[in-house]
Design a protein around this motif. Structure first.
Motif, short mmCIF file in Angstrom:
data_model
loop_
_atom_site.label_atom_id
_atom_site.label_comp_id
_atom_site.label_asym_id
_atom_site.label_seq_id
_atom_site.Cartn_x
_atom_site.Cartn_y
_atom_site.Cartn_z
N GLU A 329 117.65 63.73 -13.11
CA GLU A 329 119.06 63.37 -13.21
C GLU A 329 119.39 62.70 -14.53
OE1 GLU A 329 122.26 60.48 -10.92
OE2 GLU A 329 120.59 61.36 -9.79
N MET A 330 118.49 61.83 -15.02
CA MET A 330 118.78 61.03 -16.22
C MET A 330 118.57 61.81 -17.52
SD MET A 330 119.96 58.10 -15.40
CE MET A 330 120.82 58.97 -14.07
N ILE A 331 117.50 62.61 -17.63
CA ILE A 331 117.24 63.31 -18.90
C ILE A 331 117.08 64.82 -18.70
CG2 ILE A 331 116.21 61.26 -19.93
CD1 ILE A 331 113.47 62.54 -19.60
N GLY A 332 117.31 65.32 -17.49
CA GLY A 332 117.40 66.75 -17.26
C GLY A 332 116.09 67.51 -17.21
N THR A 333 114.95 66.84 -17.01
CA THR A 333 113.66 67.54 -16.95
C THR A 333 113.56 68.36 -15.68
OG1 THR A 333 112.63 65.67 -18.11
CG2 THR A 333 111.16 67.29 -17.10
N LYS A 334 113.33 69.65 -15.82
CA LYS A 334 113.15 70.53 -14.66
C LYS A 334 112.04 71.52 -14.96
CE LYS A 334 117.95 70.36 -13.00
NZ LYS A 334 117.61 69.50 -11.86
N TRP A 335 111.18 71.74 -13.98
CA TRP A 335 110.13 72.75 -14.12
C TRP A 335 110.70 74.14 -13.86
CZ3 TRP A 335 104.90 70.97 -11.55
CH2 TRP A 335 104.39 69.89 -12.26
N LEU A 336 110.10 75.11 -14.52
CA LEU A 336 110.50 76.50 -14.30
C LEU A 336 110.32 76.87 -12.83
CD1 LEU A 336 111.51 78.94 -15.93
CD2 LEU A 336 109.12 79.65 -16.22
N PHE A 337 109.22 76.41 -12.22
CA PHE A 337 108.98 76.54 -10.77
C PHE A 337 108.48 75.19 -10.29
CE2 PHE A 337 107.52 80.38 -13.01
CZ PHE A 337 108.54 81.25 -12.65
N ASP A 338 109.07 74.66 -9.25
CA ASP A 338 108.65 73.35 -8.78
C ASP A 338 107.70 73.48 -7.60
OD1 ASP A 338 110.28 73.92 -6.60
OD2 ASP A 338 111.95 72.72 -7.38
N LEU A 415 105.27 74.36 -18.86
CA LEU A 415 105.76 74.08 -17.50
C LEU A 415 106.04 72.59 -17.33
CD1 LEU A 415 106.15 74.98 -14.44
CD2 LEU A 415 103.81 74.13 -14.15
N ILE A 416 105.06 71.75 -17.64
CA ILE A 416 105.17 70.31 -17.37
C ILE A 416 106.17 69.64 -18.30
CG2 ILE A 416 103.85 68.14 -17.40
CD1 ILE A 416 101.45 69.81 -16.40
N SER A 417 106.34 70.20 -19.52
CA SER A 417 107.33 69.61 -20.43
C SER A 417 108.74 70.07 -20.10
CB SER A 417 107.00 69.98 -21.88
OG SER A 417 107.01 71.38 -22.07
N GLY A 418 108.88 71.05 -19.19
CA GLY A 418 110.20 71.51 -18.79
C GLY A 418 110.73 72.65 -19.63
N ASN A 419 109.83 73.42 -20.28
CA ASN A 419 110.24 74.53 -21.13
C ASN A 419 109.90 75.87 -20.50
OD1 ASN A 419 111.16 72.73 -23.10
ND2 ASN A 419 109.15 72.61 -24.07
N LYS A 420 110.36 76.94 -21.12
CA LYS A 420 110.10 78.29 -20.63
C LYS A 420 108.89 78.88 -21.35
CE LYS A 420 114.95 79.17 -19.51
NZ LYS A 420 116.15 80.01 -19.77
N TYR A 421 108.29 79.90 -20.74
CA TYR A 421 107.13 80.55 -21.32
C TYR A 421 106.99 81.92 -20.68
CZ TYR A 421 105.14 78.89 -16.92
OH TYR A 421 104.92 78.62 -15.58
N ASN A 422 106.20 82.79 -21.32
CA ASN A 422 105.93 84.12 -20.78
C ASN A 422 104.43 84.39 -20.80
OD1 ASN A 422 108.83 84.66 -22.35
ND2 ASN A 422 108.66 85.61 -20.35
N ILE A 423 103.95 85.07 -19.78
CA ILE A 423 102.54 85.45 -19.69
C ILE A 423 102.48 86.97 -19.57
CG2 ILE A 423 100.42 85.26 -18.34
CD1 ILE A 423 101.48 82.55 -17.34
N ASP A 424 101.64 87.59 -20.37
CA ASP A 424 101.54 89.04 -20.32
C ASP A 424 101.13 89.49 -18.92
OD1 ASP A 424 101.31 91.53 -22.30
OD2 ASP A 424 99.76 91.72 -20.77
#
Length: 578
Positions: A329-338, A415-424
Motif C-alpha cells: 500500500e505504501m510503496i506499491g511493491t507487488k510480486w508478479l505471482f504471489d 520477482l522479489i523486487s517486484g519487477n517483470k521477467y521472462n523465461i524461455d
C-alpha cells in the motif's frame, strides 16, 4: 532466460552460441564417441562400457523430507520495517516526502544491514532494498535532494557493501572503470557515476550497443580459448567483454589473451572494475558464481548476452520475502505471482512458463528450475534493480545451499523486487548420442542419452545452445577423482585412470536430444558416477507398439545438422595449440 520485459534481442543472436560450452553450472549429456564423417554416413561407437543402465550404476538420490502441503504465506509480518506508526506518517505524503521519511528512518535509522544469517535479517534487508528501489532507482529521486553527503555514503555502505564508497567523495581515481582492447592494445577509462545524483543511474544510461559478457577464473582460461575458436568458426561479430574484479587478474588476462589470441577475429575487451569495488569485501565474499553478478552489473553494453565460461527451511525463508500489505500500500511493491496465487493453483495447465516455474518452486518445493548458461539482458533501471537484488540474495548466508549456484536468482531477483521477467519456454534435454534398449520383461522401449551436456532447441528442433563444453568430461582431474572415490565401480568398467582419462577427453558426438518428462517418476534426470558425478541420463520409456507417443521428447537431427554440430564439437575438443 530472458530478463528484460517482453522485448527480446533478435533470436539470431542466440544462434551465435550454438554448441558453445558453459564454464560452470549444471552439466548433462550423452555418452559419446569417436566419429567419422563421410558424404554418406556417420559411424560412431559408445565408449562407456556396459551401457547406461546396469545395476548400481546410479547414485542414490537423497531422501528429502516431504514438506509439501504446508501453507504458503508470509510467516512473520513482524519482520517488516513498516509499523503502524510509520504507516500513519506516510499515508498522505507525496512520493518525495514519503522517501525523505523512509530514508531517514528505515534506511538509515535502523543502522547497517545485518548479515543475512537469519530469516528476519534477510527479510528486513530485502524490504529496505525495495524502499531504495522505490525512491532512488524507479522513483528517480536525487539522493542529494533527500540526504547530506555523509548520509549518502552511509546509505551506500549499508545497502551495497561491495561498492567502494570513495567513488562518492569525488576521488577521480576510485570512480573509474578500465576497458582494454586485446587487438588494438588500447586502454580507456570510463567514469562510473556523476555528482551523487544516483549511484547507478548514470551507469545504466551509459550502456551502449550489444555484446557478449562473461567472467572466468584462471583455471577456466583453456575453456575461454576454445570458446573463442568456436566463435571464430561461427563468424561472430559481437564484441566480447571479460569482467574482472582485481588488478592482478586485469594484468594477467591482458598478457595471456594478448599472447594466445593474436590470430583470432574476435573483438575482445577486458573490463576492470576493481577501483569501484570494496577490495576487502570482494576478497571475503565475491568468488565463484558471484562474479557473474559483477559481470552483469558492470559491463558497458546496453543489451548483453551473458554466457558461462564453460529443502524446507529455504521455502519458509523465501515466503518471508513477500511484501506485506502495508508495504504494497505504501510503496506499491507487488510480486508478479504471489503466494496466495500458488496456494490456490496447483494445476499448471494453461499457465505461462513463468507461472509454472513459480508454482513448482513455491508449491512443490523443487529448488532447481532453470539453467542460466545464457542470459539476455537489456540495461534499464528496472532490470538493473532486479540484478542488484539478485546479488544481495546470492550473498545471503541464510540462503546457502538452497539453490545450485546463481541460476534461480535470475528470476527470483526480479520477482522479489517486484519487477517483470521472462523465461524461455523450451525445456532442456541431454545432448549427445541417442541409444535405444528394451526394458527387460516388458513391452517397453527405452530411449536415452547419458552425458555431461544439456542444451535447448528452438521451435524448429534445431540446437540453439549447449552447456558443458564438447568433450565427454570437461573436468581435467575427473578420471583420477572418480577412481579414488569409487575404485571398485570404476575398475569394473574401465581399465585404469589413463584409460578413463582418454575416454573423458573424447569429443562429444551429437545426433540428438532427449528431453525427460519430469512429471513421470520413471523419466527423471538420473545422476551417474562418471565425470565427478556431472554425467546425467535423460530417458523416455515408450510402448514398442506406439513409438510416436513421446516423439516430442526425442529430437533426432538430420545428417546435415549432425555434420555441422559435430564439426563444431571437433573444433572445441581439439588440442588448443592447433
Amino acid at each position: 532466460m530472458f530478463l528484460y520485459k517482453k522485448k527480446r534481442i533478435i533470436l539470431l543472436l542466440i544462434l551465435i552460441f550454438l554448441l558453445i560450452g558453459s564454464f560452470k553450472l549444471f552439466h548433462f549429456s550423452s555418452s559419446p564417441v569417436p566419429y567419422i564423417t563421410t558424404s554418406e554416413n556417420i559411424v560412431h561407437t559408445n565408449t562407456f562400457r556396459n551401457g547406461g543402465f546396469k545395476n548400481g550404476y546410479y547414485i542414490e538420490p537423497e531422501i528429502i523430507e516431504n514438506t509439501l502441503g504446508i501453507e504458503l504465506k508470509k510467516t512473520h509480518s513482524s519482520y517488516s520495517v513498516f509499523t503502524d506508526d510509520l504507516n500513519g506518517q506516510l499515508h498522505s505524503l507525496s512520493t518525495a516526502e514519503k522517501c525523505r521519511v523512509l530514508a531517514r528512518t528505515t534506511l538509515l535509522g535502523d543502522g547497517p544491514l545485518e548479515e543475512s544469517t537469519t530469516d528476519e535479517a534477510l527479510a528486513r534487508n530485502v524490504e529496505r532494498f525495495r524502499i531504495y528501489n522505490y525512491c532512488f532507482l524507479k522513483g528517480n529521486i536525487k539522493l542529494t535532494d533527500i540526504l547530506p553527503d555523509d548520509s549518502i555514503i552511509q546509505l551506500t555502505t549499508t545497502l551495497f557493501p561491495y561498492m567502494n564508497t570513495e567513488i562518492l567523495l569525488n576521488k577521480e581515481s576510485s570512480n573509474l572503470i578500465q576497458k582494454y582492447d586485446i587487438m588494438t592494445k588500447q586502454e580507456i577509462s570510463i567514469q562510473f557515476h556523476y555528482n551523487h545524483v544516483n549511484l547507478f543511474q548514470s551507469w545504466v544510461e551509459k550502456g551502449n550497443g550489444k555484446g557478449i559478457i562473461t567472467t572466468m577464473a584462471a583455471k577456466e582460461f583453456d575453456f575461454f580459448l576454445r570458446l573463442v575458436k568456436v566463435l571464430d568458426k561461427l563468424d561472430n561479430r559481437l564484441p566480447i567483454q571479460i569482467v574482472v574484479t582485481t588488478q592482478e587478474d586485469y594484468t594477467n588476462f591482458k598478457r595471456l589473451l594478448g599472447v594466445n589470441l593474436q590470430h583470432s577475429k574476435q573483438d575482445i575487451q577486458i573490463i576492470n572494475v576493481s577501483y569501484i569495488l570494496n577490495e576487502e569485501f570482494v576478497k571475503k565474499k565475491i568468488s565463484g558464481y558471484l562474479n557473474k553478478w559483477i559481470a552483469t552489473l558492470f559491463n558497458t553494453f546496453e543489451e548483453s548476452i551473458f554466457i558461462d565460461a564453460d529443502v524446507s527451511h529455504c521455502r519458509n525463508t523465501f515466503f518471508n520475502l513477500e511484501p506485506t500489505t502495508w508495504e504494497s500500500e505504501m510503496i506499491g511493491t507487488k510480486w508478479l505471482f504471489d503466494l496466495e496465487f500458488s496456494s490456490s493453483n496447483s494445476d499448471f495447465d494453461g499457465f505461462s512458463t513463468e507461472q509454472s516455474i513459480h508454482n513448482s518452486f513455491f508449491n512443490d518445493g523443487i529448488m532447481h528450475q532453470i539453467d542460466s548458461g545464457v542470459v539476455i539482458m537489456r540495461k534499464t533501471i528496472e532490470n538493473y534493480s532486479s540484478l542488484l537484488l539478485s546479488l544481495q540474495l546470492n550473498m545471503a548466508d541464510v540462503l546457502n545451499d538452497c539453490v545450485h549456484g546463481d541460476k534461480e536468482y535470475f528470476w527470483l531477483g526480479p520477482l522479489i523486487s517486484g519487477n517483470k521477467y521472462n523465461i524461455d519456454p523450451t525445456s532442456c534435454g541431454a545432448v549427445g548420442s541417442i541409444y535405444e534398449e528394451t526394458v527387460e520383461n516388458t513391452n517397453t522401449k527405452r530411449i536415452g542419452i547419458c552425458s555431461t551436456q544439456i542444451g535447448h532447441c528452438d521451435f524448429n528442433n534445431s540446437l540453439l545452445w549447449l552447456n558443458g563444453g564438447a568433450k565427454l568430461c570437461k573436468n581435467p582431474n575427473a578420471a583420477m577423482n572418480d577412481f579414488e572415490r569409487y575404485p571398485e565401480f570404476m575398475t569394473q568398467r574401465y581399465k585404469n585412470v589413463d584409460h578413463l582419462s582418454e575416454i573423458y577427453n573424447t569429443r562429444l558426438f551429437i545426433d540428438g536430444v532427449v528431453i525427460p518428462d519430469i512429471q513421470k517418476e520413471s523419466m527423471q534426470w538420473m545422476q551417474t558416477r562418471e565425470c565427478s558425478q556431472y554425467r546425467f541420463c535423460a530417458t523416455i520409456d515408450i510402448p514398442k507398439d506406439n513409438p510416436n507417443i513421446a516423439s516430442g521428447n526425442v529430437i533426432r537431427f538430420d545428417q546435415e545438422e549432425i555434420a555441422s554440430y559435430n564439426e563444431i564439437s571437433a573444433l572445441w575438443s581439439e588440442d588448443i595449440s592447433e
